[in-house]
Design a protein around this motif. Structure first.
Motif, PDB file in Angstrom:
ATOM      1  N   THR A  70       0.843  -1.188   0.000  1.00  0.00           N
ATOM      2  CA  THR A  70       0.000   0.000   0.000  1.00  0.00           C
ATOM      3  C   THR A  70       0.880   1.241   0.000  1.00  0.00           C
ATOM      4  OG1 THR A  70      -0.130   0.062   2.424  1.00  0.00           O
ATOM      5  CG2 THR A  70      -1.833  -1.193   1.278  1.00  0.00           C
ATOM      6  N   GLY A  71       0.376   2.299  -0.596  1.00  0.00           N
ATOM      7  CA  GLY A  71       1.116   3.553  -0.628  1.00  0.00           C
ATOM      8  C   GLY A  71       0.201   4.703  -0.971  1.00  0.00           C
ATOM      9  N   HIS A  72       0.628   5.886  -0.588  1.00  0.00           N
ATOM     10  CA  HIS A  72      -0.183   7.082  -0.852  1.00  0.00           C
ATOM     11  C   HIS A  72      -0.156   7.472  -2.325  1.00  0.00           C
ATOM     12  CE1 HIS A  72      -1.369   7.974   3.194  1.00  0.00           C
ATOM     13  NE2 HIS A  72      -0.120   8.072   3.634  1.00  0.00           N
ATOM     14  N   ARG A  73      -1.264   7.987  -2.775  1.00  0.00           N
ATOM     15  CA  ARG A  73      -1.415   8.446  -4.152  1.00  0.00           C
ATOM     16  C   ARG A  73      -1.473   9.968  -4.240  1.00  0.00           C
ATOM     17  NH1 ARG A  73      -6.917   7.482  -7.460  1.00  0.00           N
ATOM     18  NH2 ARG A  73      -6.347   8.559  -9.367  1.00  0.00           N
ATOM     19  N   THR A  74      -2.042  10.613  -3.221  1.00  0.00           N
ATOM     20  CA  THR A  74      -2.287  12.055  -3.312  1.00  0.00           C
ATOM     21  C   THR A  74      -1.588  12.861  -2.219  1.00  0.00           C
ATOM     22  OG1 THR A  74      -4.319  11.887  -1.992  1.00  0.00           O
ATOM     23  CG2 THR A  74      -4.548  11.674  -4.392  1.00  0.00           C
TER      24      THR A  74
ATOM     25  N   SER B  49      -2.077  -1.390  -3.745  1.00  0.00           N
ATOM     26  CA  SER B  49      -3.308  -0.738  -3.306  1.00  0.00           C
ATOM     27  C   SER B  49      -3.059   0.726  -2.982  1.00  0.00           C
ATOM     28  CB  SER B  49      -3.863  -1.461  -2.076  1.00  0.00           C
ATOM     29  OG  SER B  49      -5.094  -0.911  -1.680  1.00  0.00           O
ATOM     30  N   THR B  50      -3.942   1.578  -3.480  1.00  0.00           N
ATOM     31  CA  THR B  50      -3.847   3.007  -3.201  1.00  0.00           C
ATOM     32  C   THR B  50      -5.245   3.603  -3.164  1.00  0.00           C
ATOM     33  OG1 THR B  50      -2.589   5.008  -3.721  1.00  0.00           O
ATOM     34  CG2 THR B  50      -3.571   3.815  -5.587  1.00  0.00           C
ATOM     35  N   CYS B  51      -5.347   4.835  -2.727  1.00  0.00           N
ATOM     36  CA  CYS B  51      -6.648   5.472  -2.536  1.00  0.00           C
ATOM     37  C   CYS B  51      -7.327   5.846  -3.855  1.00  0.00           C
ATOM     38  CB  CYS B  51      -6.500   6.725  -1.683  1.00  0.00           C
ATOM     39  SG  CYS B  51      -5.722   8.105  -2.550  1.00  0.00           S
ATOM     40  N   ALA B  52      -8.642   5.978  -3.756  1.00  0.00           N
ATOM     41  CA  ALA B  52      -9.445   6.475  -4.872  1.00  0.00           C
ATOM     42  C   ALA B  52      -9.987   7.864  -4.525  1.00  0.00           C
ATOM     43  CB  ALA B  52     -10.577   5.505  -5.186  1.00  0.00           C
ATOM     44  N   THR B  53      -9.186   8.645  -3.791  1.00  0.00           N
ATOM     45  CA  THR B  53      -9.633   9.966  -3.345  1.00  0.00           C
ATOM     46  C   THR B  53     -10.117  10.847  -4.498  1.00  0.00           C
ATOM     47  OG1 THR B  53      -8.155   9.853  -1.438  1.00  0.00           O
ATOM     48  CG2 THR B  53      -8.968  12.039  -2.059  1.00  0.00           C
ATOM     49  N   PRO B  54      -9.358  11.012  -5.590  1.00  0.00           N
ATOM     50  CA  PRO B  54      -9.857  11.882  -6.670  1.00  0.00           C
ATOM     51  C   PRO B  54     -11.179  11.388  -7.264  1.00  0.00           C
ATOM     52  CG  PRO B  54      -7.505  11.478  -6.947  1.00  0.00           C
ATOM     53  CD  PRO B  54      -7.986  10.561  -5.862  1.00  0.00           C
TER      54      PRO B  54
ATOM     55  N   ALA C 285     -14.707  13.399  -6.929  1.00  0.00           N
ATOM     56  CA  ALA C 285     -15.403  13.772  -8.176  1.00  0.00           C
ATOM     57  C   ALA C 285     -16.857  13.299  -8.154  1.00  0.00           C
ATOM     58  CB  ALA C 285     -14.673  13.190  -9.388  1.00  0.00           C
ATOM     59  N   ALA C 286     -17.109  12.200  -7.430  1.00  0.00           N
ATOM     60  CA  ALA C 286     -18.475  11.666  -7.325  1.00  0.00           C
ATOM     61  C   ALA C 286     -19.234  12.282  -6.143  1.00  0.00           C
ATOM     62  CB  ALA C 286     -18.422  10.149  -7.176  1.00  0.00           C
TER      63      ALA C 286
END
Length: 164
Positions: free
Chosen positions: A55-59, A127-132, A136-137
């Motif tokens: 796991t790691g950060h995306r944003t 695995s990483t976040c789906a924050t954006p 957006a949703a």
């Protein structure tokens, strides 16, 4: 860890006992490196039969997996450990919700996406976040550690090993 398709080179992966995106793993990720949960509720090590979870950060925190969602089937993920290079190839994408325990179980399963199934080969989950995508949703939910509702997982299978 090196992922040529998205420009990741020599990303440090820190192993710890735990589960994906728990408190100790988040502390590791907050240092700008990747975390790899191991043990009965986590994953296995590189090259081992089962699910090697990273796991790691995306944003945030240096965005080490900022481009992970760009990975496509056929892209290579190279893990160097103990003088060996483990070559995994991405073969699917799985998105899960933090708010659904059955989906969390899919992410942490020994065979990604198939809880309770006995593994027969070495696999990897990045695995990483789906924050954006969540924002957006209009979904701004997050847990106490700042994890958004959804995770994007790139799943791969070990195809080769060779000495460093």
């Amino acid at each position: 860890m090196t992922i040529p398709a998205i420009g990741v080179r020599g990303l440090r992966v820190v192993a710890y006992v735990g589960t994906a995106d728990d408190g100790p793993g988040t502390v590791i990720q907050n240092r700008g490196v990747a975390a790899s949960p191991r043990g009965p509720r986590g994953g296995v090590g590189p090259g081992d039969v089962g699910n090697f979870i990273i796991t790691g950060h995306r944003t945030s925190h240096g965005r080490p997996l900022g481009r992970a969602t760009e990975l496509v089937n056929g892209d290579h993920i190279l893990i160097t450990a103990g003088g060996t290079v483990y070559d995994y190839v991405v073969n699917r994408t799985m998105t899960i919700s933090f708010r659904k325990s059955a989906e969390l179980a899919q992410q942490n399963a020994a065979v990604p996406g198939r809880p309770g199934v006995t593994p027969t080969r070495a696999m990897i989950t990045i695995s990483t976040c789906a924050t954006p995508e969540d924002h957006a949703a209009g979904n701004f939910w997050h847990d106490e550690l700042g994890n958004p509702e959804h995770r994007i997982n790139k799943i791969g299978t070990l195809v080769a090993t060779h000495p460093l």
